[in-house]
Design a protein around this motif. Structure first.
Motif, short mmCIF file in Angstrom:
data_model
loop_
_atom_site.label_atom_id
_atom_site.label_comp_id
_atom_site.label_asym_id
_atom_site.label_seq_id
_atom_site.Cartn_x
_atom_site.Cartn_y
_atom_site.Cartn_z
N TYR A 241 0.79 -1.23 0.00
CA TYR A 241 0.00 0.00 0.00
C TYR A 241 0.82 1.28 0.00
O TYR A 241 0.26 2.37 -0.09
N GLY A 245 -1.54 4.52 0.74
CA GLY A 245 -2.56 3.55 0.35
C GLY A 245 -2.92 3.59 -1.12
O GLY A 245 -3.69 2.77 -1.59
N VAL A 246 -2.37 4.57 -1.84
CA VAL A 246 -2.67 4.68 -3.26
C VAL A 246 -1.46 4.19 -4.05
O VAL A 246 -0.46 4.89 -4.18
N THR A 247 -1.53 2.95 -4.54
CA THR A 247 -0.43 2.37 -5.31
C THR A 247 -0.98 1.75 -6.59
O THR A 247 -2.20 1.62 -6.74
N GLY A 248 -0.10 1.38 -7.49
CA GLY A 248 -0.52 0.69 -8.71
C GLY A 248 -1.29 1.56 -9.69
O GLY A 248 -1.98 1.06 -10.57
N GLU A 249 -1.12 2.87 -9.58
CA GLU A 249 -1.88 3.78 -10.46
C GLU A 249 -1.21 3.90 -11.84
O GLU A 249 -0.92 4.99 -12.32
N ALA B 324 5.79 8.37 -12.54
CA ALA B 324 5.29 7.02 -12.80
C ALA B 324 5.64 6.09 -11.63
O ALA B 324 4.85 5.25 -11.22
N ALA B 326 6.15 7.02 -8.46
CA ALA B 326 5.33 7.40 -7.30
C ALA B 326 3.91 6.88 -7.46
O ALA B 326 3.32 6.37 -6.51
N ASN B 327 3.35 6.96 -8.68
CA ASN B 327 2.02 6.41 -8.94
C ASN B 327 1.97 4.91 -8.64
O ASN B 327 0.96 4.38 -8.22
N LEU B 328 3.08 4.23 -8.88
CA LEU B 328 3.10 2.78 -8.70
C LEU B 328 3.27 2.38 -7.24
O LEU B 328 2.54 1.53 -6.74
N ILE B 329 4.25 2.97 -6.54
CA ILE B 329 4.56 2.47 -5.20
C ILE B 329 4.39 3.49 -4.08
O ILE B 329 4.60 3.15 -2.91
N SER B 330 4.07 4.73 -4.39
CA SER B 330 3.80 5.74 -3.36
C SER B 330 4.81 5.71 -2.21
O SER B 330 4.46 5.39 -1.07
N VAL B 360 -0.36 11.29 -9.95
CA VAL B 360 -1.72 11.50 -9.48
C VAL B 360 -1.63 12.52 -8.33
O VAL B 360 -0.73 12.41 -7.50
N LEU B 362 -2.85 13.26 -5.32
CA LEU B 362 -2.62 12.84 -3.93
C LEU B 362 -1.21 12.26 -3.75
O LEU B 362 -0.54 12.51 -2.76
N VAL B 363 -0.76 11.48 -4.74
CA VAL B 363 0.55 10.85 -4.64
C VAL B 363 1.66 11.90 -4.78
O VAL B 363 2.63 11.90 -4.02
#
Lengths: 397, 397
Positions: A241, A245-249, B324, B326-330, B360, B362-363
């Motif tokens: 996560y 909590g926002v991952t995999g975007e 990219a 950060a979007n993936l693993i935050s 994104v 938030l990320v």
């Protein structure tokens, strides 16, 4: 270790604490018993736990009716055979979609006891689907004869990112009506049961390593290609996560620097070139009704040149984004799910081509790519698995 | 959990096994003692371990001279005060560069006892730098008075990916002369000590969460911008190696679809638009000598418009790749290291702009971005930390 968004504010506590360790050991024993009954000595050998620890845990699980024991003999000596009382602990998995709802009841042996799915109107408010879910659950309990007190918890999947700090659905969700909604608190109040919430793609990933053919894989990514594109990560054997909590975007990886404007506010995101929404737009120009994902699958199988071309371009773009992901985290497997999974090799082939083109050679060669075998059930099954991984199965009754 | 490439073929064994648990608990006690001496009761409270476990581990560590104990009183009762015998366990950290070598000796309290760096000719063979490292180590031991038997292991950083399945440097390394080299076996043979090898960017990441200001951060990425661009990942508090050991290869994210040909064989990789190699090429056209990274830093500080523009473009591209990621693993933090770290905000600002543009919202807002404070020492310090995280500190003498 980062805990799943869950019903108690205490979190999982210190991962090295006595209670966390006890829960982990309980899970190992339950997992060992999923292969069939075993004596305490066998459980000790299989789990590496001491016989005293096994004996204590078996006693606790027995008191909670999670396991049953009976005397037996092993190598001529008296022993205690332990078997899983699978139906004593039932998890509810709910998949909230943009226009559907699916509820499953699953037992500890990862068997589906009852299941129902229904359509919902596009653009419905969160309360509508929660009410529907409560009614479906009541019906499934009545039909299957599962007793409410055997439910250890409810898992719910939402097609949107969830901020784990606040428990709210975040801007960018496929369900704009749900943004800012306190999903966890509302579900708990309506259901009167412990609730665990997660993003649907994360649950897809969890379903692949629990229910699916990739059981036990340490590092896996599940990519859901639908009206949006999102991914869930299993890292070191557990859902990942990150910080908030926002991952995999990966749907918002930039593919075309000055491309179409995305609903996230950026331009040229993967979603703007490879979601079913854009495929449908490209293929339905001048048509009264947009092409549905099911129609895309049917026409591709029928050999429609336009549909195959659109899928090829989309697949290459997805593969390019996956190449960057593979370069970063080198997963064992990437699984493609969502409404186009039925396309099989038609979609997988351009994705593989894009992945191999954009990944470092060694990484490209060692990253397996597969279509999800769980179909439309992946998210609900993953939601049930989330419960078994987080609920306290020995203290629910 | 994936183990670091290490000297024994036995690996770390079952992560839930008694020996793995003992080692983990030893580490927790050593970490607690790094804050200063403590009684066994205090250690028990701080670590959450039982007093019996603490007492057993203290005895083992005491026998190995890792800690020393003396009687004291606590709340009027007799107690045992435990303190770290820091210099009883020394780690060697070696950073093998494309044209340099750095060796540090560090103790258990993460203090540098001795350090030396030297230049090496560009394009040197692996054997040359290994011989140099052996000589530097002998000299440092002699000068510092550290006894060879107190060395618990040697960590080595290589500027290239390492296939953890075979222990060899992989195609794509900044050191082409090292590709296919059995680095681990050669170092062990020459040094006669346990050796742990890792990619330099991974060690940069490890140094930030052990020696650096980001101590204890759970999810961090360290990005090394140099002649190549690579990254190291800390995930759930530990270095992350994925399936085959090759992770963090963000230098090969595609930024320009039909851009320059990269040494990896693809086109338009981040390295082809943001490495110091390409910056130097762009800024040295028509000049007899290519501009060095140090000159780039100097001229940027002096306000050279061309240098600032090249850095701005490179920074934006790095930021796009980081978006990219950060979007993936935050991750909580992304740290920028390498020879341009002295640029500070000059380079950080366009990177931040690129990150916020491509992540994104938030990320982007929740990912901290910082320059490395460890400078050119990051990799060697990380190599020493790798030893303490993997060597058996209670069984070396």
């Amino acid at each position: 270790m980062v805990s799943t968004l869950r019903s108690t504010t205490s979190g999982t506590g210190n991962p090295g604490s006595q209670s966390a360790l006890r829960k982990l050991n309980e899970q190992r024993i339950v997992e060992a018993l999923m292969a069939g009954p075993a004596t305490q000595a066998e459980l000790s050998r299989q789990t590496g736990l001491s016989t005293a620890t096994v004996s204590n845990i078996v006693k606790v699980l027995c008191d909670a009716s999670v396991v049953a024991t009976e005397p037996t003999t092993s190598s001529g000596r008296r022993a205690l055979s332990v078997r899983l009382n699978s139906n004593s602990a039932v998890a509810v998995g709910i998949d909230f979609g943009r226009r559907h709802l699916r509820v499953v009841l699953a037992n500890l042996a990862y068997e589906v006891l009852a299941e129902e799915s229904m359509m919902l109107p596009l653009g419905h408010q969160a309360d509508v689907s929660i009410t529907a879910a409560v009614n479906v659950l009541d019906r499934l309990l009545a039909e299957s004869g599962v007793r409410r007190e055997h439910i250890v918890g409810v898992g719910a999947g939402i097609p949107g990112p969830i901020d784990h700090r606040t428990g709210t659905v975040v801007q960018g969700a496929i369900l704009p009506e749900w943004v800012g909604f306190q999903i966890l608190a509302h579900l708990e109040e309506r259901l009167g049961l412990p609730v665990f919430v997660d993003n649907d793609a994360n649950l897809g990933a969890l379903s692949e390593v629990t229910w699916g053919p990739h059981n036990g894989v340490e590092n896996l990514m599940f990519v859901k290609i639908g009206s949006g594109i999102g991914a869930g990560l299993i890292i070191n054997g557990a859902p990942f996560y990150g910080h908030v909590g926002v991952t995999g975007e990966i749907g918002h990886s930039t593919i075309v620097e000055h491309g179409l404007v995305c609903r996230c506010g950026n331009r040229g995101c993967l979603e703007t070139v490879a979601s079913t929404t854009i495929m449908s737009e490209l293929l339905s120009r001048g048509q009264p009704e947009p092409m549905t994902p099911d129609e895309i699958v049917q026409r591709a199988h029928a050999g429609s040149a336009a549909v195959l071309r659109v899928l090829d371009d989309a697949g290459l773009a997805v593969g390019r984004a996956l190449g960057a992901v593979a370069n970063l985290i080198s997963p064992e497997v990437i699984v493609i799910g969502g409404p186009l999974a039925g396309l099989g090799e038609i979609l997988l082939e351009p994705i593989r081509r894009g992945l191999l083109r954009h990944a470092v050679p060694l990484v490209g060669e060692t990253t397996a790519l597969a279509m999800s075998a769980l179909g439309a059930r992946a998210e609900a099954l993953g939601a049930a698995a989330l419960v078994f991984q987080n609920a306290d199965i020995s203290h629910h009754s």
